[in-house]
Design a protein around this motif. Structure first.
Motif, PDB file in Angstrom:
ATOM      1  N   HIS A 182      -5.456  15.828  -8.925  1.00 34.02           N
ATOM      2  CA  HIS A 182      -4.928  14.567 -10.390  1.00 34.02           C
ATOM      3  C   HIS A 182      -5.434  14.039  -9.926  1.00 34.02           C
ATOM      4  O   HIS A 182      -5.603  12.731 -10.507  1.00 34.02           O
ATOM      5  CB  HIS A 182      -3.619  14.387  -9.295  1.00 34.02           C
ATOM      6  N   ARG A 183      -7.366  13.531  -9.110  1.00 27.34           N
ATOM      7  CA  ARG A 183      -7.828  12.705  -9.938  1.00 27.34           C
ATOM      8  C   ARG A 183      -6.973  11.089  -9.050  1.00 27.34           C
ATOM      9  O   ARG A 183      -7.338  10.592  -9.575  1.00 27.34           O
ATOM     10  CB  ARG A 183      -8.594  12.682 -11.313  1.00 27.34           C
ATOM     11  N   ILE A 184      -6.165  11.085  -8.449  1.00 24.10           N
ATOM     12  CA  ILE A 184      -5.778   9.678  -7.456  1.00 24.10           C
ATOM     13  C   ILE A 184      -6.833   9.448  -7.342  1.00 24.10           C
ATOM     14  O   ILE A 184      -7.751   8.928  -6.470  1.00 24.10           O
ATOM     15  CB  ILE A 184      -4.702  10.201  -7.077  1.00 24.10           C
ATOM     16  N   HIS A 185      -7.000   8.155  -8.244  1.00 28.31           N
ATOM     17  CA  HIS A 185      -7.469   6.338  -7.046  1.00 28.31           C
ATOM     18  C   HIS A 185      -6.788   6.147  -6.581  1.00 28.31           C
ATOM     19  O   HIS A 185      -5.733   5.222  -7.378  1.00 28.31           O
ATOM     20  CB  HIS A 185      -8.387   6.153  -8.534  1.00 28.31           C
ATOM     21  N   PRO A 186      -6.656   5.468  -5.474  1.00 26.82           N
ATOM     22  CA  PRO A 186      -5.672   4.405  -4.287  1.00 26.82           C
ATOM     23  C   PRO A 186      -6.241   3.412  -5.439  1.00 26.82           C
ATOM     24  O   PRO A 186      -7.371   3.098  -5.906  1.00 26.82           O
ATOM     25  CB  PRO A 186      -7.078   4.302  -3.297  1.00 26.82           C
ATOM     26  N   VAL A 187      -4.942   1.859  -5.531  1.00 25.38           N
ATOM     27  CA  VAL A 187      -5.427   0.372  -5.783  1.00 25.38           C
ATOM     28  C   VAL A 187      -5.599  -0.236  -4.694  1.00 25.38           C
ATOM     29  O   VAL A 187      -5.249  -0.573  -3.581  1.00 25.38           O
ATOM     30  CB  VAL A 187      -4.289   0.463  -6.060  1.00 25.38           C
ATOM     31  N   GLY A 219       0.757  -1.318  -0.267  1.00 28.09           N
ATOM     32  CA  GLY A 219      -0.348  -0.328   0.014  1.00 28.09           C
ATOM     33  C   GLY A 219       0.912   1.340  -0.197  1.00 28.09           C
ATOM     34  O   GLY A 219       0.649   2.590  -0.471  1.00 28.09           O
ATOM     35  N   VAL A 220       1.765   1.461   0.919  1.00 27.73           N
ATOM     36  CA  VAL A 220       2.670   2.229   1.053  1.00 27.73           C
ATOM     37  C   VAL A 220       3.236   2.879  -0.214  1.00 27.73           C
ATOM     38  O   VAL A 220       2.868   4.177  -1.119  1.00 27.73           O
ATOM     39  CB  VAL A 220       3.305   2.570   2.142  1.00 27.73           C
ATOM     40  N   SER A 221       3.521   2.004  -1.053  1.00 21.64           N
ATOM     41  CA  SER A 221       5.025   2.154  -1.936  1.00 21.64           C
ATOM     42  C   SER A 221       3.738   2.374  -3.637  1.00 21.64           C
ATOM     43  O   SER A 221       4.516   3.601  -3.400  1.00 21.64           O
ATOM     44  CB  SER A 221       5.522   0.739  -2.339  1.00 21.64           C
ATOM     45  N   ILE A 222       2.821   1.648  -3.415  1.00 25.65           N
ATOM     46  CA  ILE A 222       2.111   1.977  -4.500  1.00 25.65           C
ATOM     47  C   ILE A 222       1.356   3.331  -4.588  1.00 25.65           C
ATOM     48  O   ILE A 222       1.578   4.388  -5.644  1.00 25.65           O
ATOM     49  CB  ILE A 222       0.624   0.984  -4.452  1.00 25.65           C
ATOM     50  N   PHE A 223       0.818   3.930  -3.297  1.00 27.33           N
ATOM     51  CA  PHE A 223       0.668   5.245  -2.917  1.00 27.33           C
ATOM     52  C   PHE A 223       1.969   5.890  -3.074  1.00 27.33           C
ATOM     53  O   PHE A 223       2.029   7.426  -4.120  1.00 27.33           O
ATOM     54  CB  PHE A 223       0.349   5.308  -2.254  1.00 27.33           C
ATOM     55  N   GLY A 224       2.984   5.748  -2.825  1.00 25.27           N
ATOM     56  CA  GLY A 224       4.291   6.353  -3.177  1.00 25.27           C
ATOM     57  C   GLY A 224       4.352   6.888  -4.213  1.00 25.27           C
ATOM     58  O   GLY A 224       4.802   8.060  -4.886  1.00 25.27           O
ATOM     59  N   LEU A 225       4.012   6.147  -5.578  1.00 19.65           N
ATOM     60  CA  LEU A 225       3.973   5.634  -6.881  1.00 19.65           C
ATOM     61  C   LEU A 225       3.333   6.661  -7.559  1.00 19.65           C
ATOM     62  O   LEU A 225       3.731   7.745  -8.372  1.00 19.65           O
ATOM     63  CB  LEU A 225       4.050   4.501  -7.297  1.00 19.65           C
ATOM     64  N   GLN A 226       1.734   6.576  -7.047  1.00 20.06           N
ATOM     65  CA  GLN A 226       1.336   8.188  -7.484  1.00 20.06           C
ATOM     66  C   GLN A 226       1.533   8.986  -7.138  1.00 20.06           C
ATOM     67  O   GLN A 226       1.413   9.507  -7.821  1.00 20.06           O
ATOM     68  CB  GLN A 226      -0.553   7.103  -7.009  1.00 20.06           C
ATOM     69  N   SER A 237       8.259  -9.493  -8.127  1.00 21.41           N
ATOM     70  CA  SER A 237       7.564 -10.561  -9.068  1.00 21.41           C
ATOM     71  C   SER A 237       7.516  -9.889 -10.075  1.00 21.41           C
ATOM     72  O   SER A 237       7.145  -8.436  -9.983  1.00 21.41           O
ATOM     73  CB  SER A 237       6.239 -10.356  -7.943  1.00 21.41           C
ATOM     74  N   ASP A 238       7.303 -10.242 -11.234  1.00 25.28           N
ATOM     75  CA  ASP A 238       8.034  -9.796 -12.875  1.00 25.28           C
ATOM     76  C   ASP A 238       6.056  -8.950 -12.738  1.00 25.28           C
ATOM     77  O   ASP A 238       6.083  -8.310 -13.902  1.00 25.28           O
ATOM     78  CB  ASP A 238       8.537 -10.973 -13.196  1.00 25.28           C
ATOM     79  N   GLU A 239       5.325  -9.984 -12.117  1.00 22.10           N
ATOM     80  CA  GLU A 239       4.096  -9.427 -12.385  1.00 22.10           C
ATOM     81  C   GLU A 239       3.763  -8.176 -12.258  1.00 22.10           C
ATOM     82  O   GLU A 239       2.731  -7.658 -12.636  1.00 22.10           O
ATOM     83  CB  GLU A 239       3.274 -10.483 -12.503  1.00 22.10           C
ATOM     84  N   LYS A 240       3.601  -8.167 -10.856  1.00 22.56           N
ATOM     85  CA  LYS A 240       3.880  -6.282  -9.994  1.00 22.56           C
ATOM     86  C   LYS A 240       4.748  -5.734 -10.500  1.00 22.56           C
ATOM     87  O   LYS A 240       3.932  -4.601 -10.801  1.00 22.56           O
ATOM     88  CB  LYS A 240       3.662  -7.134  -8.681  1.00 22.56           C
ATOM     89  N   LEU A 241       5.800  -6.334 -11.321  1.00 22.73           N
ATOM     90  CA  LEU A 241       6.673  -5.083 -12.073  1.00 22.73           C
ATOM     91  C   LEU A 241       5.756  -4.227 -13.030  1.00 22.73           C
ATOM     92  O   LEU A 241       5.702  -2.792 -13.108  1.00 22.73           O
ATOM     93  CB  LEU A 241       8.184  -5.308 -11.922  1.00 22.73           C
ATOM     94  N   LYS A 242       5.116  -5.132 -13.794  1.00 22.78           N
ATOM     95  CA  LYS A 242       4.863  -4.936 -14.568  1.00 22.78           C
ATOM     96  C   LYS A 242       3.306  -3.897 -13.960  1.00 22.78           C
ATOM     97  O   LYS A 242       3.462  -2.619 -14.986  1.00 22.78           O
ATOM     98  CB  LYS A 242       4.182  -5.827 -15.595  1.00 22.78           C
ATOM     99  N   ARG A 243       2.661  -4.400 -13.439  1.00 18.47           N
ATOM    100  CA  ARG A 243       1.341  -3.590 -13.026  1.00 18.47           C
ATOM    101  C   ARG A 243       1.819  -1.865 -12.670  1.00 18.47           C
ATOM    102  O   ARG A 243       1.154  -0.849 -12.903  1.00 18.47           O
ATOM    103  CB  ARG A 243       0.208  -4.084 -11.526  1.00 18.47           C
ATOM    104  N   ALA A 244       3.212  -2.645 -11.504  1.00 13.46           N
ATOM    105  CA  ALA A 244       3.595  -0.540 -11.386  1.00 13.46           C
ATOM    106  C   ALA A 244       3.985  -0.166 -12.701  1.00 13.46           C
ATOM    107  O   ALA A 244       3.614   1.221 -12.804  1.00 13.46           O
ATOM    108  CB  ALA A 244       5.215  -1.035 -10.687  1.00 13.46           C
ATOM    109  N   LYS A 245       4.333  -0.529 -13.908  1.00 18.28           N
ATOM    110  CA  LYS A 245       5.356   0.262 -15.127  1.00 18.28           C
ATOM    111  C   LYS A 245       3.486   0.663 -15.874  1.00 18.28           C
ATOM    112  O   LYS A 245       3.410   1.891 -16.474  1.00 18.28           O
ATOM    113  CB  LYS A 245       5.586  -0.808 -16.233  1.00 18.28           C
ATOM    114  N   ALA A 246       2.361  -0.029 -16.123  1.00 22.22           N
ATOM    115  CA  ALA A 246       1.729   0.833 -15.818  1.00 22.22           C
ATOM    116  C   ALA A 246       0.943   2.112 -15.341  1.00 22.22           C
ATOM    117  O   ALA A 246      -0.102   2.463 -15.443  1.00 22.22           O
ATOM    118  CB  ALA A 246       0.435  -0.502 -15.767  1.00 22.22           C
TER     119      ALA A 246
END
Length: 338
Positions: free
Chosen positions: A303-308, A173-180, A195-204
């Motif tokens: 910025h219309r940021i939606h939590p993941v 949670g904290v890291s994905i909010f940090g990314l956004q 996880s490469d799959e999670k990294l792909k989601r982070a790339k998106a």
């Protein structure tokens, strides 16, 4: 009414839904009908009897600091909210603004104050905040701890400028909010995961550099390479002792490391000479104040940021939600709905 309670000797098997008397708001309190909760690693520690701030844990505890609900009634003297308002609980019930003090940090929900894991809950009027309309109940429930921790680390404590490089450890949670938040502010982002799959989601979501720390345990070298050998301006350190050595090697001279968790354990030694040598700042960070929360909500609305929100469970299936957290299955946040 029903509530979640965990009792000694602690553990997920001791977390149950129980019948308790419905509360009434006293002077300065609000009565909130809860609609959603979100899980934090702290909640898992609490359920397992491994968390204590100040007083030790005894008896029965109602966990969860993070929730969204509707104000159902208010006690005498309440002016900040009214019945019908949708609010988020605040992690610290007594930290309105200013720097952290003992009395602020001793007012956290879940422990020592009974938490939000119940159908009806009373809170101090200072311990709730109205929230943006564009967010769903599930999304609002993720804000009080994870989102505010990331916000404070990036914008309250660190002195960053657009174009600076920030490192987010993992995809919780904290890291994905940090990314956004970092992307909205114009920072360059590096995110790590096994996880490469999670990294792909982070790339998106806009991550600029991806590092699989299982394939590349020396992820500090990847950060150095991404920054032309300079190092990161900011690192969100969620692992604690298990990753701090890599963070110390990855941060630039004069950079900032925000310590927000101990997910990887706390057994590894720490050499302060490295910190001294690169003139970096190492700062512990424990969520934030109501003023910080409200500033964060304004920015998210702009910025219309939606939590993941990755997984949603019925609130009565909290055990299953915690097991998903233990297994590391999530990307972003796990939510319980009423």
């Amino acid at each position: 009414m029903r509530a979640l309670q965990v009792t000694e000797p602690w553990g997920l098997d001791r977390l149950d839904v129980v019948e308790v008397e419905a509360p009434s708001p006293a002077h300065g309190q609000v009565l909130v009908r809860m609609r959603a909760l979100s899980l934090n690693y702290r909640d898992l520690l609490m359920v397992n009897g491994m968390y204590s701030r100040g007083s030790a844990m005894h008896g029965a505890i109602t966990p969860f600091s993070d929730g969204c609900g509707i104000v159902e009634a208010v006690g005498p003297g309440v002016t900040r909210v009214k019945p019908g308002d949708r609010v988020a609980t605040l992690f610290f019930q007594n930290w309105n603004s200013g720097p952290a003090r003992l009395e602020n940090l001793s007012s956290s929900l879940g422990h020592p104050i009974p938490g939000a894991g119940r159908e009806l809950a009373t809170f101090s009027q200072d311990g709730v905040s109205k929230v943006p309309d564009f967010l769903s109940d599930h999304e609002v429930a993720t804000l009080p701890c994870a989102a505010l921790t990331a916000w404070r680390g990036l914008f309250e404590d660190a002195r960053l400028e657009p174009g600076d490089t920030v490192v987010l450890q993992g995809t919780g949670g904290v890291s994905i909010f940090g990314l956004q938040f970092a992307k909205a502010a114009g920072y360059r982002t590096v995110i790590t995961s096994s996880s490469d799959e999670k990294l792909k989601r982070a790339k998106a979501l806009g991550a600029d550099h991806l590092v699989n720390y299982k394939a590349q345990p020396d992820w500090a070298a990847a950060v150095r390479e991404a920054t032309g050998g300079v190092g990161a301006d900011f690192i969100m350190e969620v692992g604690g002792a298990g990753t701090i050595q890599q963070s110390l090697r990855a941060v630039r001279i004069g950079g900032h490391i925000a310590i927000i968790g101990v997910v990887a354990g706390a057994a590894e030694g720490f050499n302060p000479a490295v910190l001294i040598g690169n003139n970096a700042k190492l700062q512990g960070l424990s969520v934030g104040s109501r003023a910080m929360f409200e500033a964060m909500c304004r920015a998210m609305e702009l910025h219309r940021i939606h939590p993941v929100v990755d997984k949603v469970f019925p609130w009565t299936e909290a055990r299953a939600a915690f097991r998903a957290m233990q297994a590391g299955e999530h990307f972003g946040k796990i939510v319980l709905e009423f």
